[in-house]
Structures are given as C-alpha cells and as structure tokens.
Write a protein that holds these residues in place. Structure first.
Motif, short mmCIF file in Angstrom:
data_model
loop_
_atom_site.label_atom_id
_atom_site.label_comp_id
_atom_site.label_asym_id
_atom_site.label_seq_id
_atom_site.Cartn_x
_atom_site.Cartn_y
_atom_site.Cartn_z
N LYS A 1 38.10 26.22 32.01
CA LYS A 1 39.19 26.58 32.93
C LYS A 1 39.03 28.01 33.44
O LYS A 1 38.53 28.89 32.74
N ARG A 2 39.47 28.23 34.64
CA ARG A 2 39.53 29.57 35.22
C ARG A 2 40.93 30.12 34.93
O ARG A 2 41.92 29.61 35.47
N LEU A 3 41.02 31.10 34.06
CA LEU A 3 42.31 31.66 33.68
C LEU A 3 42.53 33.00 34.38
O LEU A 3 41.60 33.77 34.60
N ALA A 4 43.79 33.25 34.72
CA ALA A 4 44.15 34.51 35.36
C ALA A 4 45.47 34.99 34.77
O ALA A 4 46.28 34.20 34.30
N LEU A 5 45.66 36.28 34.82
CA LEU A 5 46.91 36.89 34.37
C LEU A 5 47.66 37.35 35.61
O LEU A 5 47.13 38.11 36.42
N VAL A 6 48.89 36.87 35.77
CA VAL A 6 49.71 37.24 36.92
C VAL A 6 50.75 38.24 36.45
O VAL A 6 51.51 37.97 35.51
N ILE A 7 50.77 39.42 37.10
CA ILE A 7 51.73 40.46 36.72
C ILE A 7 52.38 41.05 37.97
O ILE A 7 51.82 40.97 39.06
N GLY A 8 53.53 41.62 37.79
CA GLY A 8 54.20 42.34 38.86
C GLY A 8 53.61 43.73 39.02
O GLY A 8 53.15 44.34 38.04
N ALA A 9 53.62 44.26 40.22
CA ALA A 9 53.05 45.58 40.50
C ALA A 9 53.73 46.69 39.71
O ALA A 9 53.13 47.72 39.45
N ASP A 10 54.97 46.46 39.30
CA ASP A 10 55.67 47.47 38.52
C ASP A 10 55.03 47.70 37.16
O ASP A 10 55.22 48.73 36.53
N ILE A 11 54.22 46.76 36.71
CA ILE A 11 53.55 46.87 35.42
C ILE A 11 52.33 47.79 35.48
O ILE A 11 51.89 48.31 34.46
N LEU A 12 51.80 48.03 36.67
CA LEU A 12 50.57 48.83 36.79
C LEU A 12 50.69 50.19 36.11
O LEU A 12 49.73 50.65 35.48
N ASP A 13 51.83 50.82 36.22
CA ASP A 13 52.00 52.14 35.63
C ASP A 13 52.20 52.08 34.11
O ASP A 13 52.27 53.12 33.46
N GLU A 14 52.29 50.88 33.55
CA GLU A 14 52.51 50.73 32.11
C GLU A 14 51.31 50.13 31.38
O GLU A 14 51.36 49.94 30.17
N THR A 15 50.24 49.84 32.09
CA THR A 15 49.12 49.17 31.44
C THR A 15 48.46 50.03 30.35
O THR A 15 47.83 49.49 29.45
N HIS A 16 48.65 51.34 30.41
CA HIS A 16 48.10 52.19 29.35
C HIS A 16 48.77 51.90 28.00
O HIS A 16 48.22 52.21 26.95
N LYS A 17 49.93 51.25 28.02
CA LYS A 17 50.64 50.90 26.79
C LYS A 17 50.19 49.54 26.24
O LYS A 17 50.51 49.19 25.11
N TRP A 18 49.46 48.77 27.03
CA TRP A 18 49.05 47.43 26.64
C TRP A 18 47.90 47.50 25.65
O TRP A 18 46.97 48.31 25.80
N HIS A 19 47.91 46.62 24.69
CA HIS A 19 46.82 46.52 23.73
C HIS A 19 45.59 45.94 24.44
O HIS A 19 45.66 44.86 25.02
N ARG A 20 44.50 46.69 24.44
CA ARG A 20 43.22 46.25 25.00
C ARG A 20 43.28 45.87 26.49
O ARG A 20 42.67 44.91 26.92
#
Length: 99
Positions: A13-32
C-alpha cells in the motif's frame, strides 16, 4: 510506532500522513519527525485562520478544531454537529475526554 507498523503490515500500500498546516510549526515536538518525512508522503492541508508563507494555495480544512472538540467533551458539551455519530458513540462508550 504506529506508522512504521502500518507500513510493515501493508508493504504493498501507498501510505501518506495528512496533517493541517498549523502543525508545521510543531513538528519539532514530534517523535522522529524526520523519519516520518523520509518514510511517508506528507499531505498538507490548510487550516482556517492559519497561513503559511511556503504554502499559500493549500486546500482549506473546515473550521473544526479537534482540541476544541476535546475541551467541549471534557466539560460535558457534545459536539454533535462536528463529529460523526459513530465517533461520538465510541467516545461515549469508552468514557473518553471526561474530566
């Protein structure tokens, strides 16, 4: 890691992660986060009231906030018009988001 598990379970399967643009500034908090971006296609959607200079023409999501929905549920307000009935039933059946 759920995403890695899904990728292993469904290699065809081709998997993708869909996120809102407001999350871009918080990705430094995401694990890996860097590993996620390397392993998956990331689909970015706009959020009302949020603009991002690098992505000015994003498709806009409806003005529904999961954080606001959780806060409403915590104080006993049921956001019936914002969530599918099946989701509300699951939340109620499992006593989620209660203070």
């Amino acid at each position: 890691d759920l995403l890695c598990h899904l990728k292993q379970e469904h290699p065809q399967k081709r998997l993708a992660l869909v996120i809102g643009a407001d999350i871009l500034d918080e990705t430094h908090k995401w694990h890996r986060w860097d590993d996620i971006v390397d392993a998956f296609e990331v689909i970015l959607l706009g959020r009302q009231g949020y603009s991002h200079q690098d992505f000015p023409d994003l498709v806009q999501l409806p003005a529904i906030s999961s954080s606001a929905n959780r806060k409403e549920l915590e104080i006993g307000i049921v956001p019936e018009l914002k969530l599918p009935k099946s989701v509300l039933k699951f939340i109620q059946d499992h006593a989620l988001y209660r203070s």
